[in-house]
Write a protein that holds these residues in place. Structure first.
Motif, PDB file in Angstrom:
ATOM      1  N   GLY A  32      46.751  40.661 -50.382  1.00 39.17           N
ATOM      2  CA  GLY A  32      47.475  40.362 -49.153  1.00 39.17           C
ATOM      3  C   GLY A  32      48.214  41.560 -48.604  1.00 39.17           C
ATOM      4  N   THR A  33      49.313  41.273 -47.905  1.00 41.05           N
ATOM      5  CA  THR A  33      50.051  42.318 -47.183  1.00 41.05           C
ATOM      6  C   THR A  33      51.550  42.039 -47.269  1.00 41.05           C
ATOM      7  N   GLY A  34      52.338  43.099 -47.313  1.00 43.93           N
ATOM      8  CA  GLY A  34      53.786  42.920 -47.256  1.00 43.93           C
ATOM      9  C   GLY A  34      54.492  43.660 -48.369  1.00 43.93           C
ATOM     10  N   SER A  35      55.823  43.581 -48.357  1.00 41.93           N
ATOM     11  CA  SER A  35      56.607  44.335 -49.335  1.00 41.93           C
ATOM     12  C   SER A  35      56.436  43.779 -50.750  1.00 41.93           C
ATOM     13  N   THR A  36      56.241  42.468 -50.890  1.00 43.12           N
ATOM     14  CA  THR A  36      56.029  41.893 -52.226  1.00 43.12           C
ATOM     15  C   THR A  36      54.646  42.291 -52.746  1.00 43.12           C
ATOM     16  N   VAL A  37      53.659  42.215 -51.861  1.00 41.04           N
ATOM     17  CA  VAL A  37      52.306  42.625 -52.266  1.00 41.04           C
ATOM     18  C   VAL A  37      52.262  44.113 -52.610  1.00 41.04           C
ATOM     19  N   ALA A  88      54.601  35.389 -48.821  1.00 43.82           N
ATOM     20  CA  ALA A  88      54.786  34.371 -47.782  1.00 43.82           C
ATOM     21  C   ALA A  88      56.152  34.577 -47.136  1.00 43.82           C
ATOM     22  N   ASP A  89      56.267  34.098 -45.910  1.00 45.86           N
ATOM     23  CA  ASP A  89      57.580  34.102 -45.250  1.00 45.86           C
ATOM     24  C   ASP A  89      58.339  32.827 -45.575  1.00 45.86           C
ATOM     25  N   GLU A  90      57.600  31.742 -45.768  1.00 43.86           N
ATOM     26  CA  GLU A  90      58.178  30.480 -46.251  1.00 43.86           C
ATOM     27  C   GLU A  90      57.108  29.745 -47.050  1.00 43.86           C
ATOM     28  N   ILE A  98      54.302  29.541 -44.258  1.00 42.46           N
ATOM     29  CA  ILE A  98      54.281  30.330 -43.021  1.00 42.46           C
ATOM     30  C   ILE A  98      54.054  31.764 -43.448  1.00 42.46           C
ATOM     31  N   LYS A  99      53.096  32.429 -42.748  1.00 44.75           N
ATOM     32  CA  LYS A  99      52.787  33.819 -43.031  1.00 44.75           C
ATOM     33  C   LYS A  99      52.578  34.565 -41.707  1.00 44.75           C
ATOM     34  N   GLY A 100      52.637  35.867 -41.798  1.00 41.14           N
ATOM     35  CA  GLY A 100      52.373  36.667 -40.611  1.00 41.14           C
ATOM     36  C   GLY A 100      53.554  37.509 -40.167  1.00 41.14           C
ATOM     37  N   GLY A 101      54.626  37.488 -40.984  1.00 39.14           N
ATOM     38  CA  GLY A 101      55.769  38.344 -40.664  1.00 39.14           C
ATOM     39  C   GLY A 101      55.362  39.809 -40.567  1.00 39.14           C
ATOM     40  N   GLY A 102      54.302  40.170 -41.278  1.00 46.76           N
ATOM     41  CA  GLY A 102      53.801  41.546 -41.226  1.00 46.76           C
ATOM     42  C   GLY A 102      52.622  41.697 -40.280  1.00 46.76           C
ATOM     43  N   ALA A 103      52.368  40.648 -39.459  1.00 43.19           N
ATOM     44  CA  ALA A 103      51.332  40.664 -38.412  1.00 43.19           C
ATOM     45  C   ALA A 103      49.905  40.701 -38.958  1.00 43.19           C
ATOM     46  N   ARG A 107      43.655  38.375 -40.939  1.00 43.87           N
ATOM     47  CA  ARG A 107      42.859  38.882 -42.072  1.00 43.87           C
ATOM     48  C   ARG A 107      43.299  38.227 -43.366  1.00 43.87           C
ATOM     49  N   GLU A 108      44.582  37.890 -43.458  1.00 42.03           N
ATOM     50  CA  GLU A 108      45.054  37.189 -44.665  1.00 42.03           C
ATOM     51  C   GLU A 108      44.355  35.838 -44.801  1.00 42.03           C
ATOM     52  N   LYS A 109      44.233  35.132 -43.670  1.00 40.83           N
ATOM     53  CA  LYS A 109      43.587  33.807 -43.750  1.00 40.83           C
ATOM     54  C   LYS A 109      42.098  33.953 -44.076  1.00 40.83           C
ATOM     55  N   SER A 125      64.195  33.170 -51.951  1.00 35.51           N
ATOM     56  CA  SER A 125      64.657  32.929 -50.578  1.00 35.51           C
ATOM     57  C   SER A 125      63.555  32.318 -49.708  1.00 35.51           C
ATOM     58  N   LYS A 126      62.293  32.403 -50.164  1.00 34.16           N
ATOM     59  CA  LYS A 126      61.179  31.934 -49.333  1.00 34.16           C
ATOM     60  C   LYS A 126      60.901  30.432 -49.498  1.00 34.16           C
ATOM     61  N   LYS A 127      61.532  29.821 -50.495  1.00 32.51           N
ATOM     62  CA  LYS A 127      61.250  28.400 -50.775  1.00 32.51           C
ATOM     63  C   LYS A 127      62.079  27.522 -49.842  1.00 32.51           C
TER      64      LYS A 127
END
Ligand code: 5RP
Length: 228
Positions: A32-37, A88-90, A98-103, A107-109, A125-127
Motif C-alpha cells: 500500500g501507501t502512506g507513512s505506516t506502509v 487506513a485513515d479509519e 476509509i482510505k485515500g488520505g495519501g491520494a 491503485r490501492e483498491k 487513532s484510526k479505529k
C-alpha cells in the motif's frame, strides 16, 4: 496489563514490523501507501532475498521499494496475490475502511482486489465506531468534480477539491481528489456501491467490498491482532 508510552511513529513502526509475519516466502506481496506502509517497506527490506518482489499502489511506494532493492512488478503481471498490506485513515469494527488520505486510493483498491487477504496496519487513532469522521477521499474525473460535490451535498456532505500549492492535486492517474466532510457512513457496503455508480467517480475511498481481513493495531499495550 503493562502499557508503554509509544509515539505515533513508534506505533507505526511496530505494526509495520509485525506485518512481516503475513509475507509468504517465495510469493509477491501487495504493498500500500502512506507513512505506516513506509515502515513496513523498510522492514520488508530484511526479506528481500526471500520474495520475488512487490506490486505497488503508488509512485511513492514504488520509489521506496526500489531504493531498498525490492523489485516492483506491474499489476498486470500477476493473477493473484496472497496478501496486501496497507494502512487506513479509519477502520470500523467490521474491517471497513476509509482510505485515500495519501491520494493513492484507486491503485490501492486495484491491488487489494488482486489479493486474497487484506492486512491493515494502523495505530489506535484510526479505529472508529462509524466511518466518516475523516474527510472521505473520492478520486474523480476533473470535469465532474462540481457535480459530484453537489451530489454529496444532497447526502449532507461538504465536498471540496483537494489542493496542493493552491492548485488541484493531481493523482498518479492524472485525476483529482474531492474530500467530503460531514458524512456518517452507517452502511459502508451500500454507500460504496452507490457512489461507485456516479458518473465521473473513479474510486470512492470507502473500502467495504475490499475490507480488511486482519488489522494489526498499534496500541500502548503493543500490537493487537483483530480478525474480521
Ligand atoms: C493513502 C492511504 C493510506 O493508507 C492512509 O492515508 C493512511 O496513511 P498513514 O499510514 O500515513 O496514516 O490510504 O492513500
Amino acid at each position: 496489563m503493562s502499557t508503554n508510552s509509544y509515539t505515533q511513529d513508534e506505533l507505526k513502526a511496530l505494526v509495520g514490523q509485525a506485518a512481516l509475519q503475513y509475507v509468504v516466502p517465495g510469493e509477491i506481496v501487495g504493498v500500500g501507501t502512506g507513512s505506516t506502509v513506509n515502515k513496513f517497506i523498510d522492514a520488508l527490506a530484511s526479506l528481500r532475498d526471500r520474495i520475488p518482489g512487490a506490486v505497488s499502489s503508488s509512485e511513492a511506494s514504488t520509489e521506496r521499494l526500489k531504493a531498498l532493492g525490492i523489485p516492483v512488478l506491474d499489476a498486470n503481471q500477476v493473477d493473484s496475490l496472497s496478501v496486501y498490506i496497507d494502512g487506513a485513515d479509519e477502520i470500523d469494527g467490521r474491517g471497513h475502511m476509509i482510505k485515500g488520505g495519501g491520494a493513492a486510493l484507486t491503485r490501492e483498491k486495484i491491488v487489494a482486489s488482486l489479493s486474497r487477504r487484506f492486512v491493515c496496519i494502523a495505530d489506535e487513532s484510526k479505529k472508529v465506531p462509524v466511518l466518516g469522521g475523516f474527510p472521505l477521499p473520492v478520486e474523480v474525473i476533473p470535469m465532474a468534480a462540481q457535480r459530484i460535490i453537489r451530489q454529496f451535498a444532497a447526502l449532507g456532505g461538504q465536498g471540496s477539491v483537494r489542493l496542493k500549492d493552491g492548485q488541484p492535486l493531481v493523482t498518479d492517474n492524472n485525476q483529482w481528489i474531492v474530500d467530503v466532510r460531514g458524512l456518517k457512513i452507517a452502511d459502508p457496503l451500500a454507500f460504496e456501491s452507490e457512489v461507485n455508480q456516479w458518473p465521473g467517480v473513479v474510486t470512492v475511498g470507502v473500502f467495504a467490498h475490499q475490507k480488511a481481513a486482519v488489522c494489526l493495531l498499534g496500541t500502548p499495550r503493543g500490537v493487537e491482532t483483530i480478525e474480521y
